[in-house]
Design a protein around this motif. Structure first.
Motif, PDB file in Angstrom:
ATOM      1  N   ALA A  36       0.832  -1.207   0.000  1.00  6.80           N
ATOM      2  CA  ALA A  36       0.000   0.000   0.000  1.00  6.80           C
ATOM      3  C   ALA A  36       0.864   1.253   0.000  1.00  6.80           C
ATOM      4  O   ALA A  36       0.554   2.234  -0.683  1.00  6.80           O
ATOM      5  N   THR A  37       1.966   1.234   0.758  1.00  6.15           N
ATOM      6  CA  THR A  37       2.873   2.374   0.777  1.00  6.15           C
ATOM      7  C   THR A  37       3.527   2.579  -0.582  1.00  6.15           C
ATOM      8  O   THR A  37       3.666   3.717  -1.056  1.00  6.15           O
ATOM      9  N   LEU A  38       3.909   1.500  -1.230  1.00  9.25           N
ATOM     10  CA  LEU A  38       4.509   1.585  -2.562  1.00  9.25           C
ATOM     11  C   LEU A  38       3.513   2.136  -3.585  1.00  9.25           C
ATOM     12  O   LEU A  38       3.851   2.999  -4.397  1.00  9.25           O
ATOM     13  N   VAL A  39       2.278   1.677  -3.528  1.00 12.74           N
ATOM     14  CA  VAL A  39       1.244   2.180  -4.436  1.00 12.74           C
ATOM     15  C   VAL A  39       0.994   3.658  -4.173  1.00 12.74           C
ATOM     16  O   VAL A  39       0.890   4.464  -5.117  1.00 12.74           O
ATOM     17  N   LEU A  40       0.915   4.053  -2.899  1.00 15.37           N
ATOM     18  CA  LEU A  40       0.705   5.459  -2.566  1.00 15.37           C
ATOM     19  C   LEU A  40       1.858   6.313  -3.077  1.00 15.37           C
ATOM     20  O   LEU A  40       1.648   7.420  -3.578  1.00 15.37           O
ATOM     21  N   PHE A  41       3.087   5.812  -2.984  1.00 16.41           N
ATOM     22  CA  PHE A  41       4.234   6.557  -3.507  1.00 16.41           C
ATOM     23  C   PHE A  41       4.099   6.770  -5.009  1.00 16.41           C
ATOM     24  O   PHE A  41       4.285   7.882  -5.506  1.00 16.41           O
ATOM     25  N   PHE A  42       3.790   5.720  -5.750  1.00 14.25           N
ATOM     26  CA  PHE A  42       3.700   5.854  -7.198  1.00 14.25           C
ATOM     27  C   PHE A  42       2.552   6.760  -7.621  1.00 14.25           C
ATOM     28  O   PHE A  42       2.666   7.490  -8.600  1.00 14.25           O
ATOM     29  N   VAL A  43       1.454   6.736  -6.880  1.00 12.25           N
ATOM     30  CA  VAL A  43       0.330   7.588  -7.244  1.00 12.25           C
ATOM     31  C   VAL A  43       0.593   9.032  -6.840  1.00 12.25           C
ATOM     32  O   VAL A  43       0.245   9.962  -7.559  1.00 12.25           O
ATOM     33  N   SER A  44       1.251   9.253  -5.705  1.00 11.18           N
ATOM     34  CA  SER A  44       1.353  10.610  -5.190  1.00 11.18           C
ATOM     35  C   SER A  44       2.631  11.339  -5.568  1.00 11.18           C
ATOM     36  O   SER A  44       2.603  12.520  -5.850  1.00 11.18           O
ATOM     37  N   ALA A  45       3.776  10.695  -5.546  1.00 15.96           N
ATOM     38  CA  ALA A  45       5.032  11.438  -5.634  1.00 15.96           C
ATOM     39  C   ALA A  45       5.931  11.045  -6.789  1.00 15.96           C
ATOM     40  O   ALA A  45       6.875  11.769  -7.077  1.00 15.96           O
ATOM     41  N   GLU A  46       5.713   9.936  -7.428  1.00 14.28           N
ATOM     42  CA  GLU A  46       6.642   9.462  -8.455  1.00 14.28           C
ATOM     43  C   GLU A  46       6.534  10.339  -9.696  1.00 14.28           C
ATOM     44  O   GLU A  46       5.482  10.496 -10.277  1.00 14.28           O
ATOM     45  N   VAL A  72       4.949   5.466 -15.896  1.00 11.45           N
ATOM     46  CA  VAL A  72       4.234   5.332 -14.619  1.00 11.45           C
ATOM     47  C   VAL A  72       3.411   6.584 -14.352  1.00 11.45           C
ATOM     48  O   VAL A  72       2.262   6.509 -13.919  1.00 11.45           O
ATOM     49  N   HIS A  73       3.988   7.752 -14.624  1.00 12.61           N
ATOM     50  CA  HIS A  73       3.267   9.003 -14.409  1.00 12.61           C
ATOM     51  C   HIS A  73       1.976   9.048 -15.226  1.00 12.61           C
ATOM     52  O   HIS A  73       0.920   9.401 -14.711  1.00 12.61           O
ATOM     53  N   GLU A  74       2.052   8.678 -16.472  1.00 13.04           N
ATOM     54  CA  GLU A  74       0.864   8.704 -17.314  1.00 13.04           C
ATOM     55  C   GLU A  74      -0.147   7.630 -16.915  1.00 13.04           C
ATOM     56  O   GLU A  74      -1.350   7.824 -17.036  1.00 13.04           O
ATOM     57  N   PHE A  75       0.340   6.510 -16.400  1.00 16.53           N
ATOM     58  CA  PHE A  75      -0.557   5.429 -15.984  1.00 16.53           C
ATOM     59  C   PHE A  75      -1.396   5.826 -14.774  1.00 16.53           C
ATOM     60  O   PHE A  75      -2.564   5.481 -14.678  1.00 16.53           O
ATOM     61  N   VAL A  76      -0.802   6.567 -13.832  1.00 17.19           N
ATOM     62  CA  VAL A  76      -1.514   6.948 -12.605  1.00 17.19           C
ATOM     63  C   VAL A  76      -1.987   8.398 -12.643  1.00 17.19           C
ATOM     64  O   VAL A  76      -2.448   8.917 -11.633  1.00 17.19           O
TER      65      VAL A  76
END
Length: 72
Positions: A34-44, A56-60
């Motif tokens: 969940a932390t990894l998913v939150l990182f990719f959605v919020s800050a990556e 990844v940016h365009e995917f999320v």
């Protein structure tokens, strides 16, 4: 003539207990995911991206805006 209605009988239901030692590894695993998913959605933004470019940016991207995270 009145009819007598029998009261329904109740049975005790036992709730199984799960030892903490069995839950802890799964809770840790799903917490890290969940932390990894939150990182990719919020800050990556591509700096730690596993793929080149902004894949990844365009995917999320839409999920990021839906959750209220600015990205541009």
């Amino acid at each position: 003539m009145s009819q007598v209605v029998a009261a329904p009988t109740t049975t005790a239901v036992e709730v199984p207990s799960i030892p903490l030692g069995q839950i802890a590894p799964w809770a840790l695993f799903f917490g890290l995911v969940a932390t990894l998913v939150l990182f990719f959605v919020s800050a990556e933004q591509g700096a730690f991206s596993l793929s080149s470019g902004t894949l990844v940016h365009e995917f999320v991207h839409d999920g990021r805006h839906l959750l209220g995270f600015p990205c541009h």
